[in-house]
Design a protein around this motif. Structure first.
Motif, mmCIF file in Angstrom:
data_model
loop_
_atom_site.group_PDB
_atom_site.id
_atom_site.type_symbol
_atom_site.label_atom_id
_atom_site.label_comp_id
_atom_site.label_asym_id
_atom_site.label_seq_id
_atom_site.Cartn_x
_atom_site.Cartn_y
_atom_site.Cartn_z
ATOM 1 N N ILE A 1 -2.348 10.263 20.775
ATOM 2 C CA ILE A 1 -1.949 11.609 21.214
ATOM 3 C C ILE A 1 -2.170 12.617 20.085
ATOM 4 O O ILE A 1 -1.841 12.347 18.923
ATOM 5 C CB ILE A 1 -0.446 11.650 21.589
ATOM 6 C CG1 ILE A 1 -0.108 10.573 22.628
ATOM 7 C CG2 ILE A 1 -0.037 13.025 22.105
ATOM 8 C CD1 ILE A 1 1.390 10.398 22.850
ATOM 9 N N LEU A 2 -2.694 13.778 20.446
ATOM 10 C CA LEU A 2 -2.771 14.904 19.518
ATOM 11 C C LEU A 2 -1.775 15.950 20.004
ATOM 12 O O LEU A 2 -1.865 16.408 21.156
ATOM 13 C CB LEU A 2 -4.197 15.476 19.520
ATOM 14 C CG LEU A 2 -4.397 16.808 18.799
ATOM 15 C CD1 LEU A 2 -4.076 16.682 17.302
ATOM 16 C CD2 LEU A 2 -5.846 17.302 18.978
ATOM 17 N N LEU A 3 -0.810 16.288 19.133
ATOM 18 C CA LEU A 3 0.166 17.307 19.506
ATOM 19 C C LEU A 3 -0.301 18.659 18.983
ATOM 20 O O LEU A 3 -0.563 18.809 17.786
ATOM 21 C CB LEU A 3 1.542 16.988 18.908
ATOM 22 C CG LEU A 3 2.556 18.072 19.266
ATOM 23 C CD1 LEU A 3 3.381 17.661 20.468
ATOM 24 C CD2 LEU A 3 3.455 18.418 18.121
ATOM 25 N N LEU A 4 -0.405 19.628 19.891
ATOM 26 C CA LEU A 4 -0.752 21.002 19.494
ATOM 27 C C LEU A 4 0.375 21.925 19.919
ATOM 28 O O LEU A 4 1.008 21.705 20.968
ATOM 29 C CB LEU A 4 -2.054 21.441 20.176
ATOM 30 C CG LEU A 4 -3.313 20.630 19.836
ATOM 31 C CD1 LEU A 4 -4.497 21.127 20.664
ATOM 32 C CD2 LEU A 4 -3.627 20.718 18.336
ATOM 33 N N ASN A 5 0.635 22.944 19.101
ATOM 34 C CA ASN A 5 1.700 23.893 19.428
ATOM 35 C C ASN A 5 1.218 25.285 19.015
ATOM 36 O O ASN A 5 1.163 25.593 17.842
ATOM 37 C CB ASN A 5 2.979 23.489 18.657
ATOM 38 C CG ASN A 5 4.117 24.464 18.807
ATOM 39 O OD1 ASN A 5 4.918 24.645 17.893
ATOM 40 N ND2 ASN A 5 4.214 25.106 19.940
ATOM 41 N N SER A 6 0.817 26.061 20.017
ATOM 42 C CA SER A 6 0.310 27.402 19.720
ATOM 43 C C SER A 6 0.822 28.372 20.769
ATOM 44 O O SER A 6 0.707 28.081 21.960
ATOM 45 C CB SER A 6 -1.211 27.392 19.716
ATOM 46 O OG SER A 6 -1.728 28.697 19.590
ATOM 47 N N PRO A 7 1.393 29.535 20.359
ATOM 48 C CA PRO A 7 1.810 29.892 19.005
ATOM 49 C C PRO A 7 2.837 28.889 18.485
ATOM 50 O O PRO A 7 3.642 28.372 19.258
ATOM 51 C CB PRO A 7 2.435 31.268 19.161
ATOM 52 C CG PRO A 7 1.890 31.812 20.463
ATOM 53 C CD PRO A 7 1.648 30.639 21.323
ATOM 54 N N ALA A 8 2.808 28.669 17.158
ATOM 55 C CA ALA A 8 3.576 27.550 16.617
ATOM 56 C C ALA A 8 4.954 27.940 16.091
ATOM 57 O O ALA A 8 5.140 29.007 15.515
ATOM 58 C CB ALA A 8 2.785 26.896 15.488
ATOM 59 N N ASN A 9 5.883 27.036 16.304
ATOM 60 C CA ASN A 9 7.176 27.050 15.625
ATOM 61 C C ASN A 9 7.089 25.933 14.575
ATOM 62 O O ASN A 9 6.823 24.792 14.944
ATOM 63 C CB ASN A 9 8.286 26.754 16.630
ATOM 64 C CG ASN A 9 9.653 26.646 15.966
ATOM 65 O OD1 ASN A 9 9.818 26.937 14.789
ATOM 66 N ND2 ASN A 9 10.641 26.224 16.752
ATOM 67 N N PRO A 10 7.281 26.160 13.277
ATOM 68 C CA PRO A 10 7.824 27.383 12.681
ATOM 69 C C PRO A 10 6.790 28.308 12.046
ATOM 70 O O PRO A 10 7.168 29.332 11.492
ATOM 71 C CB PRO A 10 8.670 26.798 11.549
ATOM 72 C CG PRO A 10 7.850 25.640 11.046
ATOM 73 C CD PRO A 10 7.209 25.062 12.291
ATOM 74 N N THR A 11 5.470 27.973 12.103
ATOM 75 C CA THR A 11 4.519 28.687 11.247
ATOM 76 C C THR A 11 4.046 30.019 11.818
ATOM 77 O O THR A 11 3.523 30.843 11.085
ATOM 78 C CB THR A 11 3.263 27.824 11.009
ATOM 79 O OG1 THR A 11 2.657 27.586 12.288
ATOM 80 C CG2 THR A 11 3.609 26.497 10.354
ATOM 81 N N GLY A 12 4.156 30.210 13.143
ATOM 82 C CA GLY A 12 3.623 31.423 13.764
ATOM 83 C C GLY A 12 2.115 31.365 13.931
ATOM 84 O O GLY A 12 1.495 32.355 14.330
ATOM 85 N N ALA A 13 1.488 30.201 13.641
ATOM 86 C CA ALA A 13 0.024 30.101 13.761
ATOM 87 C C ALA A 13 -0.394 30.173 15.228
ATOM 88 O O ALA A 13 0.246 29.589 16.104
ATOM 89 C CB ALA A 13 -0.464 28.794 13.137
ATOM 90 N N LEU A 14 -1.479 30.892 15.465
ATOM 91 C CA LEU A 14 -2.005 31.066 16.816
ATOM 92 C C LEU A 14 -3.427 30.523 16.836
ATOM 93 O O LEU A 14 -4.259 30.938 16.023
ATOM 94 C CB LEU A 14 -2.003 32.570 17.138
ATOM 95 C CG LEU A 14 -2.562 33.013 18.473
ATOM 96 C CD1 LEU A 14 -1.675 32.534 19.623
ATOM 97 C CD2 LEU A 14 -2.664 34.542 18.509
ATOM 98 N N LEU A 15 -3.695 29.592 17.749
ATOM 99 C CA LEU A 15 -5.026 28.965 17.761
ATOM 100 C C LEU A 15 -6.047 29.803 18.507
ATOM 101 O O LEU A 15 -5.817 30.202 19.655
ATOM 102 C CB LEU A 15 -4.935 27.591 18.422
ATOM 103 C CG LEU A 15 -4.361 26.483 17.549
ATOM 104 C CD1 LEU A 15 -4.303 25.177 18.315
ATOM 105 C CD2 LEU A 15 -5.223 26.306 16.318
ATOM 106 N N GLY A 16 -7.179 30.037 17.866
ATOM 107 C CA GLY A 16 -8.270 30.770 18.508
ATOM 108 C C GLY A 16 -9.179 29.802 19.261
ATOM 109 O O GLY A 16 -9.054 28.577 19.130
ATOM 110 N N ARG A 17 -10.105 30.373 20.036
ATOM 111 C CA ARG A 17 -10.959 29.553 20.896
ATOM 112 C C ARG A 17 -11.806 28.542 20.109
ATOM 113 O O ARG A 17 -11.916 27.385 20.487
ATOM 114 C CB ARG A 17 -11.860 30.448 21.755
ATOM 115 C CG ARG A 17 -12.752 29.687 22.717
ATOM 116 C CD ARG A 17 -13.484 30.584 23.666
ATOM 117 N NE ARG A 17 -12.619 31.219 24.647
ATOM 118 C CZ ARG A 17 -12.211 30.640 25.779
ATOM 119 N NH1 ARG A 17 -12.585 29.419 26.066
ATOM 120 N NH2 ARG A 17 -11.427 31.291 26.611
#
Ligand SMILES: Cc1ncc(COP(=O)(O)O)c(C=O)c1O
Length: 412
Positions: free
Chosen positions: A168-184
């Motif tokens: 499994i790959l876990l992705l979290n966007s927008p992320a808690n706690p970093t605020g990172a937002l994944l682009g395309r």
């Protein structure tokens, strides 16, 4: 066995989240100092639409309180399916949808659904601690991937740390706690890697309504045209954030493959039988009351744009977070660790934040595979997390005190 035989269940090696501990300490301090500024919890300044509360009361009073389908109310799932289609570009038929008691339970159920003996889950090295707790409880072995300068997942690191046991790959966007937002670009690279290796993806999109730097992109939109039997993405959403329904405990999961749906139905049946019926009627109303989303987004964005630049100018934050409700503030210039800074800030400046060490702990396992007690630490130990979804005035005052404490400590 004698009655005093010691017991060591896996759960006893996993600490209650440090978020919970900071919540407890802040509440204790608040009893002494009622004017305490709480930047430690993601509890927004705004509340749910009024009609949602009325729908909940009506459902309870009308007796719409019986057990319902394990996957959730059909009408609610129809409405969620339409929303996923139009707002997220996800193809999710009602029989692939699960209404869950908060997205937290949806995530936990998914991890148990996808876990295999010896299976590994890839988690960001700075993560929401609940993801780690859930993985360990599901019997998955967490493996941590590196982040780039903007604290977004680094595809090269993901490739490097993965093994033949990765499931499994876990992705979290927008992320808690970093605020990172994944682009395309990054998202497509990660999807291709998962497809090449046959991994399932768990995409936690709790903060979908709070993307600031660019549009929120749902991972499952990348496989809209893929045959369901070949899909990789399981998406997790919540009513807690966009509509501030944190205490309602309502979320949903869109599952990719039919066989994952069957297994998840069993997991849900065995743990909750079915989600609460009256809360789901409130959820149905919330799906109609989505116009407040834009206003809530505007509020958090204005907080970010008007207050957080103070931290950037003071050299405590490299850049404004791309999305979400949180920022990781670097307090190393104070000469204190994140934990020491948090304690001093709470005691002397009456501001509650959360030390970063709770977001980067990495468990260790003995040679026989047993989990050693998990301790806080790791790469976020010089950071603290603040929530910027709170009341504007409180946020501004709290940030001013953080900057001032760093300055005092730097000079003194
Ligand atoms: C990243 C993330 N996912 C999921 C959740 C769970 O939210 P809920 O269970 O209220 O839907 C949270 C809550 O803070 C979160 O930060």
């Amino acid at each position: 066995m004698p009655q005093d035989t010691p017991i060591f269940p896996v759960a006893s090696a996993i600490p209650a989240s440090w978020l919970y501990e900071s919540f407890r300490q802040a509440n204790e301090q608040e009893r002494r100092v009622p004017s305490l500024i709480k930047l430690n919890v993601g509890e927004p300044a705004f509340g749910p639409p009024e009609s949602v509360g009325r729908s909940l009361a009506d459902a309870a009073l009308d007796g719409r309180t019986r057990y319902i389908d394990v996957q959730g109310l059909h009408e609610l799932r129809e409405s969620i399916s339409d929303k996923l289609d139009t707002a997220n570009d996800i193809d999710a038929p009602v029989d692939h949808l699960f209404v869950t008691p908060g997205s937290c339970e949806g995530l936990a159920a998914l991890m148990r659904t996808l876990a295999e003996p010896g299976g590994e889950i890839l988690i960001p090295e700075i993560h929401w601690p609940v993801h780690l707790q859930q993985a360990l409880l599901a019997g998955l072995r967490p493996v941590f991937y590196g982040l780039d300068d903007s604290l977004a997942p680094d595809p090269e690191s993901i490739r490097d740390v993965s093994t033949a046991n990765t499931r499994i790959l876990l992705l979290n966007s927008p992320a808690n706690p970093t605020g990172a937002l994944l682009g395309r670009d990054v998202l497509e690279r990660l999807y291709e890697l998962a497809a090449e290796r046959g991994w399932q993806i768990v995409s936690d999109e709790a903060y979908e309504d709070f993307a600031f730097e660019s549009e929120h992109l749902s991972t499952a939109s990348l496989e809209r045209d893929v045959e369901p039997s070949r899909r990789l993405v399981n998406s997790v959403f919540t009513f807690s954030k966009g509509l501030a329904m944190t205490g309602y405990r309502l979320g949903y999961v869109a599952v990719g493959r039919p066989e994952v749906c069957s297994a998840m139905r069993m997991v849900q049946e065995s743990s909750i039988i079915a989600p609460s019926a009256p809360i789901q009627y409130a959820g149905l109303e919330a799906m109609r009351a989505r116009e407040s989303l834009a206003e809530n987004h505007k509020y958090v964005r204005a907080n970010r744009d008007s207050v957080l630049p103070t931290l950037v100018e003071a050299g405590l934050l490299p850049a404004l977070p791309g999305g979400g409700w949180y920022a990781m503030v670097d307090v190393s210039a104070s000469g204190l660790s994140g934990e020491e800074f948090t304690a001093e800030l709470l005691r002397d400046e009456h501001v509650a934040v959360v030390p970063g060490s709770g977001f980067s702990a990495q468990p260790e396992f003995g040679a026989d595979g047993t989990l050693r007690p998990v301790l806080p630490g790791g790469i976020a130990s010089r950071l603290v997390r603040i929530a910027f979804c709170v009341d504007h005035g409180q946020l501004a005052a709290g940030v001013e005190r953080i900057v001032s404490l760093v300055e005092q400590r730097r000079k003194g």
